[in-house]
Design a protein around this motif. Structure first.
Motif, PDB file in Angstrom:
ATOM      1  N   LEU A   1     -88.771  -1.468  49.762  1.00  0.00           N
ATOM      2  CA  LEU A   1     -89.040  -0.349  50.076  1.00  0.00           C
ATOM      3  C   LEU A   1     -88.057   0.908  50.042  1.00  0.00           C
ATOM      4  N   ALA A   2     -86.471   0.321  49.986  1.00  0.00           N
ATOM      5  CA  ALA A   2     -85.465   1.358  49.654  1.00  0.00           C
ATOM      6  C   ALA A   2     -85.518   1.767  48.157  1.00  0.00           C
ATOM      7  N   ALA A   3     -85.648   0.685  47.275  1.00  0.00           N
ATOM      8  CA  ALA A   3     -85.615   0.865  45.989  1.00  0.00           C
ATOM      9  C   ALA A   3     -86.734   1.743  45.245  1.00  0.00           C
ATOM     10  N   GLU A   4     -88.133   1.738  45.926  1.00  0.00           N
ATOM     11  CA  GLU A   4     -89.174   2.648  45.568  1.00  0.00           C
ATOM     12  C   GLU A   4     -89.152   3.811  46.354  1.00  0.00           C
ATOM     13  N   GLY A   5     -88.284   4.394  47.032  1.00  0.00           N
ATOM     14  CA  GLY A   5     -88.526   5.570  47.808  1.00  0.00           C
ATOM     15  C   GLY A   5     -86.918   6.102  47.815  1.00  0.00           C
ATOM     16  N   ALA A   6     -86.769   7.057  48.911  1.00  0.00           N
ATOM     17  CA  ALA A   6     -85.454   7.775  49.220  1.00  0.00           C
ATOM     18  C   ALA A   6     -84.530   6.812  50.347  1.00  0.00           C
ATOM     19  N   VAL A   7     -83.299   6.860  49.927  1.00  0.00           N
ATOM     20  CA  VAL A   7     -82.226   6.106  50.495  1.00  0.00           C
ATOM     21  C   VAL A   7     -81.302   7.379  51.392  1.00  0.00           C
ATOM     22  N   PHE A   8     -81.503   7.182  52.629  1.00  0.00           N
ATOM     23  CA  PHE A   8     -80.499   8.272  53.345  1.00  0.00           C
ATOM     24  C   PHE A   8     -79.174   7.561  53.405  1.00  0.00           C
TER      25      PHE A   8
ATOM     26  N   ILE B   1     -94.218   5.504  54.284  1.00  0.00           N
ATOM     27  CA  ILE B   1     -93.529   4.561  54.921  1.00  0.00           C
ATOM     28  C   ILE B   1     -92.259   4.892  55.531  1.00  0.00           C
ATOM     29  N   ILE B   2     -91.836   4.750  56.451  1.00  0.00           N
ATOM     30  CA  ILE B   2     -90.446   5.212  56.959  1.00  0.00           C
ATOM     31  C   ILE B   2     -90.006   3.896  57.967  1.00  0.00           C
ATOM     32  N   PHE B   3     -88.727   3.479  57.484  1.00  0.00           N
ATOM     33  CA  PHE B   3     -87.968   2.183  57.940  1.00  0.00           C
ATOM     34  C   PHE B   3     -86.743   2.836  58.743  1.00  0.00           C
ATOM     35  N   THR B   4     -86.545   2.388  59.756  1.00  0.00           N
ATOM     36  CA  THR B   4     -85.064   2.505  60.425  1.00  0.00           C
ATOM     37  C   THR B   4     -84.864   1.786  61.636  1.00  0.00           C
TER      38      THR B   4
ATOM     39  N   TRP C   1     -92.766   7.468  49.619  1.00  0.00           N
ATOM     40  CA  TRP C   1     -94.189   8.067  49.684  1.00  0.00           C
ATOM     41  C   TRP C   1     -94.364   8.176  47.943  1.00  0.00           C
ATOM     42  N   PRO C   2     -94.857   7.286  47.262  1.00  0.00           N
ATOM     43  CA  PRO C   2     -94.889   7.362  45.911  1.00  0.00           C
ATOM     44  C   PRO C   2     -95.502   8.535  45.285  1.00  0.00           C
ATOM     45  N   GLN C   3     -96.624   9.137  45.900  1.00  0.00           N
ATOM     46  CA  GLN C   3     -97.183  10.513  45.529  1.00  0.00           C
ATOM     47  C   GLN C   3     -96.322  11.578  45.428  1.00  0.00           C
ATOM     48  N   ARG C   4     -95.009  11.719  46.047  1.00  0.00           N
ATOM     49  CA  ARG C   4     -94.326  12.576  46.227  1.00  0.00           C
ATOM     50  C   ARG C   4     -92.660  12.455  45.881  1.00  0.00           C
ATOM     51  N   ILE C   5     -92.227  11.247  46.300  1.00  0.00           N
ATOM     52  CA  ILE C   5     -90.878  10.909  46.326  1.00  0.00           C
ATOM     53  C   ILE C   5     -90.471  10.031  45.096  1.00  0.00           C
ATOM     54  N   PRO C   6     -89.650  10.562  44.122  1.00  0.00           N
ATOM     55  CA  PRO C   6     -89.254   9.656  43.116  1.00  0.00           C
ATOM     56  C   PRO C   6     -88.525   8.465  43.451  1.00  0.00           C
ATOM     57  N   GLN C   7     -88.884   7.152  42.728  1.00  0.00           N
ATOM     58  CA  GLN C   7     -87.934   6.005  43.033  1.00  0.00           C
ATOM     59  C   GLN C   7     -86.579   6.293  42.915  1.00  0.00           C
ATOM     60  N   GLY C   8     -85.807   5.567  43.781  1.00  0.00           N
ATOM     61  CA  GLY C   8     -84.579   5.572  43.384  1.00  0.00           C
ATOM     62  C   GLY C   8     -83.670   6.764  44.004  1.00  0.00           C
ATOM     63  N   THR C   9     -84.253   7.366  44.815  1.00  0.00           N
ATOM     64  CA  THR C   9     -83.694   8.769  45.175  1.00  0.00           C
ATOM     65  C   THR C   9     -82.647   8.385  46.217  1.00  0.00           C
ATOM     66  N   ALA C  10     -81.634   9.042  45.883  1.00  0.00           N
ATOM     67  CA  ALA C  10     -80.315   8.822  47.124  1.00  0.00           C
ATOM     68  C   ALA C  10     -80.086  10.360  47.620  1.00  0.00           C
ATOM     69  N   VAL C  11     -80.066  10.400  48.938  1.00  0.00           N
ATOM     70  CA  VAL C  11     -79.788  11.567  49.792  1.00  0.00           C
ATOM     71  C   VAL C  11     -78.362  11.443  50.600  1.00  0.00           C
TER      72      VAL C  11
ATOM     73  N   ILE D   1     -84.959  18.739  61.262  1.00  0.00           N
ATOM     74  CA  ILE D   1     -85.152  19.173  59.994  1.00  0.00           C
ATOM     75  C   ILE D   1     -86.197  18.533  59.207  1.00  0.00           C
ATOM     76  N   ASP D   2     -86.877  19.176  58.371  1.00  0.00           N
ATOM     77  CA  ASP D   2     -87.986  18.459  57.524  1.00  0.00           C
ATOM     78  C   ASP D   2     -87.113  18.076  56.204  1.00  0.00           C
ATOM     79  N   LEU D   3     -87.294  16.363  56.168  1.00  0.00           N
ATOM     80  CA  LEU D   3     -86.374  15.830  55.182  1.00  0.00           C
ATOM     81  C   LEU D   3     -86.854  15.870  53.799  1.00  0.00           C
ATOM     82  N   LEU D   4     -88.247  16.272  53.645  1.00  0.00           N
ATOM     83  CA  LEU D   4     -88.912  16.034  52.373  1.00  0.00           C
ATOM     84  C   LEU D   4     -88.322  16.836  51.333  1.00  0.00           C
ATOM     85  N   PRO D   5     -87.961  18.100  51.520  1.00  0.00           N
ATOM     86  CA  PRO D   5     -87.165  18.851  50.303  1.00  0.00           C
ATOM     87  C   PRO D   5     -86.098  17.976  49.808  1.00  0.00           C
TER      88      PRO D   5
END
Length: 555
Positions: free
Chosen positions: A100-107, A359-362, A400-410, A440-444
Motif C-alpha cells: 500500500l505504501a509503495a503504490e501510493g504516498a508515504v507521509f 485507501i488510507i492507512f494510519t 489512489w492510483p488514478q491520482r497519486i503517483p507510486q512511490g511519492t514521499a511527502v 489541510i487537504d493533503l492531495l496537492p
C-alpha cells in the motif's frame, strides 16, 4: 446487583491481612462477575449489508472515488517494515501494508492527533483539534480509573503514584455520554452529501449513546466493537498473553467480553464470527462487494494491536519461535492486521475498483510501553501516553492510483486533522460551512501540485500537557513534572538533547503559540479523572529508578 457488588467491595477493603495482591485479585473477580452479568450476548447473526445497483451506467473511473480508511490501534512505528523495521527485529514483515505504501504516498513526518485514541479518532472524523471540539480526553469505562489506581498501588514499580481524581469523576458525565457531540460534522456526513454509501466497522470510542454513535454521525450502518476480546479467552483457537505488570491489562481481561452489535450501540449484542481482526475484514469485503456499483466510504477501525493480546493459533505458529511469549502473540496480531490490509486491496482489485479507490492507512497513536516490548517505536523515544515522537509518530499512507503517483514521499509535517478535508476533497465535497476546519487537504502534496512545507505548525493538547511543533522545532510543556522539553527535530529527530535551558528565546516563542492556541479554544467537554505516570525510555516491564525521565498523562 450493583448494591451487592458495592457491599462486596466494601468487605474486601477490610481484608488487609490478605495483602494487596490478594485483595486486587478478588476485586478483579468481582469486576469479571459483574461484566458477565451485565453483558448479555446472543448467538452470532449474519449481517445483511444494504446492496447497491446490480450494474452501473457510469464507468468506475468516472464516478467519485470510493474511500477506504483503515485505522490500526496502538501500532508501533517500528512494526511496519516499510520504515526498515518490523516486529521482533524484522522477523515479521508487513508486505500488505508495505505494498500500500509503495503504490501510493508515504507521509514521512505524519502524526497522530493525540497520544491516546479517542481524541485522535475525533480529529480523523472532524478535521478539528480538541480545542475546537472539546473532545480532549479518552473516555474510560465506569470503575476503570479507580481500579487501575488500586492495582498500581499494589505494585512496586518505582514510578510515582497513579492518581484517581475522585471529585472530577463524581461530576463527569457517565462514560456512555462522553463522546463526540451530535452537532459536530463528521467526514461520513460530508460524504453523504455526495451520495456515498457509508459504513463503519470496528472500534468507535466517540460515544455510546444516541446522537454520538456511528449510525447517528453519518454512517448508514455500523458494525460496532461492543466490548474488546478478539476471541473468547477459552476458545480452542486462541493464544493469550497476559501482562501481570500492567494494571490496564488486568482490568481489561476482567472487564471485557467477546461481542459485537449492528446499529444498536450497547444493546442487542451478539457473538462475532471468528477472530475479530479477520471477522471485521470479512464483513468489510462483503460491504465492498455489495456496493461495488456506487461510491462508498468504508471506515475500518481495527482493534489490533491493542491489548488484551490475543492471536489465532495459526498466526502464532506462523511467526515462529519468538520470545518472550507476549512478543510472539503481538507479532501474530500484526500479521493478522497486515493480512487484513492485503485482503482489502485484493478485493478492490478483483472487483475492478482499485484504480479509483482512495485507501488510507494510519494508526491512532504510537505503541504502548505497558506492553513491555522495548522496540515498538524504534528509533523514537516515548510511548503511547507521551508526546515524545514514539507516542505520536504514526504511519500515514494514501493510495489512489488514478491520482497519486507510486512511490511519492511527502516531508511536510501532517496529522490526523488533515484526513477529513483530504477525503472531502477527493470526493468533490465541501467541508461544512460555518465550522472551522483545522486540517489541510493533503492531495496537492500527494499529487505533486504543492511543494513540501517545513514551516507548518501542529498542536497537541491534553490538560496541562501541551505540545507544539513549529517548523523543525518541537516543544513539550508539562506541569507534572514542571518541565519543558525543546528539540530541533531536523538535527535531533530522536529527541536526545533537550535544548530548553539553552534556547530560552525559542521556548518563549513556542510557549506563545501554545498560549494563543489555548486562548482561542473551548474547554474540554468533561474533566480528566486519572493521571498516569509514564516512563519515557523504559517499558512498564522494566524497573524504574530515580533519575529516569517520566511524564504524567492526564486523562
Amino acid at each position: 446487583m450493583k448494591t451487592k457488588i458495592a457491599l462486596v467491595l466494601i468487605g474486601l477493603a477490610g481484608f488487609g491481612a490478605f495483602g494487596w495482591v490478594y485483595r486486587i485479585d478478588l476485586l478483579l473477580m468481582v469486576v469479571k462477575y459483574q461484566s458477565q452479568r451485565e453483558f448479555e450476548v446472543s448467538a452470532h447473526r449474519e449481517i445483511d449489508w444494504p446492496a447497491g445497483p446490480n450494474d452501473s451506467s457510469i464507468p468506475v473511473d468516472a464516478r467519485p472515488p470510493n474511500v477506504v480508511l483503515i485505522v490500526a490501534d496502538d501500532l508501533g512505528y517500528n512494526d511496519i517494515s516499510t520504515f526498515g523495521g518490523g516486529v521482533a527485529g524484522g522477523r515479521v514483515q508487513t508486505p500488505g501494508i508495505d505494498q500500500l505504501a509503495a503504490e501510493g504516498a508515504v507521509f514521512r513526518q505524519a502524526y497522530s492527533g493525540s497520544a491516546t485514541c479517542a481524541p485522535s479518532r475525533a480529529m480523523i472524523m472532524t478535521g478539528r483539534y480538541p480545542t475546537s471540539t472539546g473532545l480532549e480526553f479518552t473516555p474510560t469505562p465506569s470503575g476503570m480509573a479507580p481500579m487501575i489506581a488500586k492495582i498500581t498501588d499494589s505494585m512496586d514499580r518505582g514510578l510515582p503514584a497513579t492518581h484517581f481524581n475522585k471529585e472530577a469523576a463524581e461530576v463527569a458525565l457517565p462514560y456512555e455520554l462522553q463522546g463526540l457531540p451530535a452537532d459536530e460534522v463528521t467526514v461520513a456526513e460530508v460524504l453523504k452529501t455526495k451520495g456515498y454509501q457509508t459504513a463503519h466497522i470496528g472500534k468507535w470510542h466517540l460515544g455510546r449513546s444516541a446522537g454520538s454513535l456511528p449510525h447517528d454521525q453519518g454512517f448508514d450502518d455500523s458494525l460496532l466493537m461492543a466490548s474488546g476480546l478478539f476471541l473468547p479467552e477459552d476458545d480452542p483457537n486462541v493464544v493469550n498473553a497476559k501482562l501481570p505488570f500492567d494494571p490496564i491489562d488486568q482490568f481489561l481481561w476482567a472487564r471485557m467480553v467477546y461481542a459485537a452489535s449492528f446499529n444498536t450501540g450497547d444493546v442487542n449484542r451478539f457473538r462475532p464470527k471468528g477472530y475479530l481482526t479477520d471477522y471485521w475484514t470479512d464483513e468489510s469485503i462483503k460491504f465492498i462487494r455489495a456496493n461495488r456499483n456506487r461510491p462508498f466510504f468504508l471506515y475500518l477501525a481495527h482493534w489490533a494491536t491493542h491489548t488484551p493480546l490475543q492471536a489465532t493459533r495459526e498466526d502464532y505458529e506462523a511467526v515462529g519461535d519468538i520470545k518472550p511469549h507476549r512478543l510472539r502473540v503481538y507479532a501474530a496480531m500484526v500479521r493478522a492486521l497486515d493480512r487484513s490490509v492485503a485482503r482489502i486491496t485484493e478485493t478492490l482489485e478483483a472487483e475492478g475498483l482499485a484504480n479509483n479507490t482512495v485507501i488510507i492507512f494510519t494508526s491512532d497513536n504510537g505503541g504502548a510501553g505497558y506492553l513491555g516490548l522495548p522496540e515498538l517505536n524504534a528509533p523514537y523515544r516515548g510511548w503511547k501516553l507521551t508526546a515524545f515522537e514514539g507516542g505520536i509518530r504514526a504511519p500515514l499512507f494514501i493510495k489512489w492510483p488514478q491520482r497519486i503517483p507510486q512511490g511519492t514521499a511527502v516531508e511536510t509535517p501532517v496529522a490526523h486533522i488533515d484526513l477529513m478535508p483530504t477525503v472531502a476533497s477527493a470526493a468533490g465535497a465541501s467541508t461544512p460551512e460555518g465550522i472551522e476546519i483545522d486540517g489541510i487537504d493533503l492531495l496537492p502534496l500527494a499529487t505533486g501540485q504543492a511543494e513540501d512545507d517545513q514551516t507548518r505548525t501542529l498542536f497537541w493538547h491534553s490538560g496541562y500537557y501541551r505540545i507544539v511543533r513549529h517548523g523543525d522545532w518541537k516543544l513539550q510543556v508539562s506541569e507534572r513534572p514542571n518541565k519543558q522539553w525543546l528539540y530541533n527535530l531536523a538535527e535531533d529527530p530522536t529527541e536526545q538533547h533537550n535544548l530548553a535551558q539553552h534556547r530560552p528565546d525559542k521556548v518563549a516563542e513556542l510557549v506563545a503559540l501554545l498560549d494563543q492556541h489555548k486562548e482561542h479554544g473551548r474547554p474540554p467537554l468533561y474533566p480528566y479523572v486519572m493521571e498516569i505516570p509514564v516512563a519515557v525510555d523504559k517499558t512498564l516491564a522494566e524497573g524504574f529508578v530515580p533519575g529516569d525521565e517520566f511524564i504524567y498523562w492526564p486523562n
